[in-house]
Motif scaffolding. Structure first.
Motif, mmCIF file in Angstrom:
data_model
loop_
_atom_site.group_PDB
_atom_site.id
_atom_site.type_symbol
_atom_site.label_atom_id
_atom_site.label_comp_id
_atom_site.label_asym_id
_atom_site.label_seq_id
_atom_site.Cartn_x
_atom_site.Cartn_y
_atom_site.Cartn_z
ATOM 1 N N UNK A 1 -14.081 -14.870 -34.904
ATOM 2 C CA UNK A 1 -13.754 -13.973 -36.045
ATOM 3 C C UNK A 1 -14.517 -12.623 -36.053
ATOM 4 N N UNK A 2 -15.897 -12.978 -35.850
ATOM 5 C CA UNK A 2 -16.582 -11.917 -35.541
ATOM 6 C C UNK A 2 -16.524 -10.752 -34.345
ATOM 7 N N UNK A 3 -16.066 -11.665 -33.295
ATOM 8 C CA UNK A 3 -15.500 -10.720 -32.150
ATOM 9 C C UNK A 3 -14.513 -9.946 -32.346
ATOM 10 N N UNK A 4 -13.543 -10.524 -32.816
ATOM 11 C CA UNK A 4 -12.067 -9.822 -32.991
ATOM 12 C C UNK A 4 -12.221 -8.614 -34.073
ATOM 13 N N UNK A 5 -13.194 -9.010 -35.131
ATOM 14 C CA UNK A 5 -13.411 -7.745 -36.074
ATOM 15 C C UNK A 5 -14.079 -6.729 -35.333
ATOM 16 N N UNK B 1 -11.363 1.638 -33.512
ATOM 17 C CA UNK B 1 -11.288 2.730 -34.523
ATOM 18 C C UNK B 1 -10.651 2.244 -35.933
ATOM 19 N N UNK B 2 -10.491 0.954 -36.203
ATOM 20 C CA UNK B 2 -9.770 0.570 -37.436
ATOM 21 C C UNK B 2 -10.828 -0.130 -38.342
ATOM 22 N N UNK C 1 -7.187 -6.934 -49.980
ATOM 23 C CA UNK C 1 -7.994 -6.487 -48.914
ATOM 24 C C UNK C 1 -7.879 -4.954 -48.500
ATOM 25 N N UNK C 2 -6.511 -4.426 -48.777
ATOM 26 C CA UNK C 2 -6.301 -3.151 -48.476
ATOM 27 C C UNK C 2 -5.641 -2.922 -47.176
ATOM 28 N N UNK C 3 -5.343 -3.967 -46.449
ATOM 29 C CA UNK C 3 -4.743 -4.153 -45.074
ATOM 30 C C UNK C 3 -3.339 -3.557 -45.085
ATOM 31 N N UNK D 1 -0.797 -2.251 -29.319
ATOM 32 C CA UNK D 1 -0.073 -2.676 -30.494
ATOM 33 C C UNK D 1 -0.444 -2.376 -31.921
ATOM 34 N N UNK D 2 -1.445 -1.652 -32.000
ATOM 35 C CA UNK D 2 -2.074 -1.384 -33.139
ATOM 36 C C UNK D 2 -2.125 -0.015 -33.213
#
Length: 384
Positions: free
Chosen positions: A20-24, A31-32, A118-120, A382-383
């Protein structure tokens, strides 16, 4: 863009926390702005009057500081046993608070209000065994049932795992997940067998992507764990064993006899003889200590997917003991992609120290670099 991450509820699982930490971290590097949905209290219901709910919450909320939250539930007083369980997980909290931008504790199932908090603007679902039905109390959450179709259409999956090469959810859940997944912008899975399973079960094409932990380097993890770059090498065998059995314990003893080295449990600070299959009292080591002990070991014994990943990233000679209970498909893909099949052994096998040559490590890490580029490119494309 503000991205939300929905991943496996990690408990005190080092691999779960680190993926989870790696993906974040990778998403932030792209830039997200990122928020990880805090699902650790999946059975927590604010204001519940049911004693069963309150006990479940106590078992799920990790860290003694969270007892203050529980205390707000009228009439709740944790027992000594419950306090011991909370204390067991406390060492993980420093790494989590430093490296994960968590949302407020969410409800179960996740509500639209939880998602809005979350504001996502879009979500990434993955990784770890977030699509393994037996591991989920609310499988539809893992397909973003709490989001609008418009949000799902901007969302993707990144390397979620089924764990096995089968899907055993009831037909009603399967159909609901199929409809939800049809909205996603892009779908990837962690195992090659999952690509076929996704097509067969949900009618949705998926591509293979490596686990998020492979998207960072050993140096990145040392930085996240606040470890100095130069540390003395240890003269011990590190073992990271999720399921301690008599056969595994005997294998560790054979390794000690063959090498003349002592063994160190990097999950609990206790000898192998005192480990039980389920230990609910001994505190886990902090993530930083786990990382330090693994990275300095002379040799690593593990039955864990992520134990194998981090042994590879830190160039540790290691063996992975077969553990079908934890799911075999993920090992097949990892070891197949990196050419590490000789690292898989059965606990009953004779111990044999087989160092990996420097030349072979270069080949392995060239394969890791290709996987890293593949994963980062997928996220970037994709993002947008």
């Amino acid at each position: 863009m503000h991205i939300g991450i929905l991943t496996q509820k990690w408990d005190s699982n080092y691999g779960g926390i680190l993926q989870a930490a790696a993906l974040q971290r990778v998403l932030q590097q792209l830039g997200h702005e990122v928020t990880v949905l805090d699902r650790r209290a999946a059975d927590f219901r604010v204001g519940s009057k049911r004693f069963k709910d309150r006990v479940s919450a106590a078992m799920e909320l990790f860290g003694l500081h969270r007892l203050k939250t529980l205390a707000r539930l009228k009439g709740f007083s944790p027992s000594l046993k419950q306090r011991a369980l909370l204390r067991q997980h406390q060492p993980q909290e420093a790494f989590i608070s430093r490296n994960l931008n968590l949302s407020p504790l969410c409800h179960h199932p996740v509500s639209p209000k939880d998602a809005a908090a979350t504001g996502a603007e879009a979500w990434v679902v993955g990784s770890d065994q977030v699509w393994r039905y037996a591991y989920q109390n609310a499988i539809r959450d893992c397909f973003l049932t709490f989001c609008t179709p418009e949000v799902r259409q901007k969302s993707i999956t990144y390397a979620p795992s089924f764990g096995h090469d089968t899907w055993d959810a009831p037909a009603e859940d399967t159909e609901a997940c199929r409809r939800l997944l049809a909205d996603f912008k892009a779908v990837s899975v962690r195992e090659e067998s999952g690509c076929e399973l996704c097509q067969r079960t949900f009618g949705r094409e998926a591509v293979f992507m490596p686990d998020p932990t492979l998207l960072l380097t050993a140096e990145d993890y040392c930085q996240m764990s606040e470890l100095p770059p130069e540390r003395p090498k240890g003269d011990y065998i590190a073992y990271y064993v999720l399921d301690m059995t008599p056969e595994v314990r005997d294998y560790i003893h054979r390794a000690e006899a063959a090498t003349g080295l002592k063994s160190v449990d990097i999950m609990f600070d206790i000898p192998a003889e005192k480990r039980r299959k389920k230990d609910r009292k001994t505190p886990f080591r902090a993530v930083e200590e786990w990382m330090d002990l693994l990275s300095r070991a002379a040799f690593v014994i593990t039955d864990s997917f992520h134990g194998s990943v981090f042994s590879t990233l830190f160039r540790k000679d290691f063996v992975c003991l077969g553990n079908g209970h934890r799911g075999g498909a993920r090992f097949e893909t990892l070891f197949g992609k990196l050419g590490l099949w000789d690292r898989m052994v059965e606990p009953e096998a004779a111990f044999a120290l087989a160092p990996i040559s420097p030349e072979r490590w270069e080949t392995i890490h060239a394969a890791v670099a290709q996987l890293r580029e593949r994963g980062r490119s997928y996220l970037e494309e994709n993002l947008k």
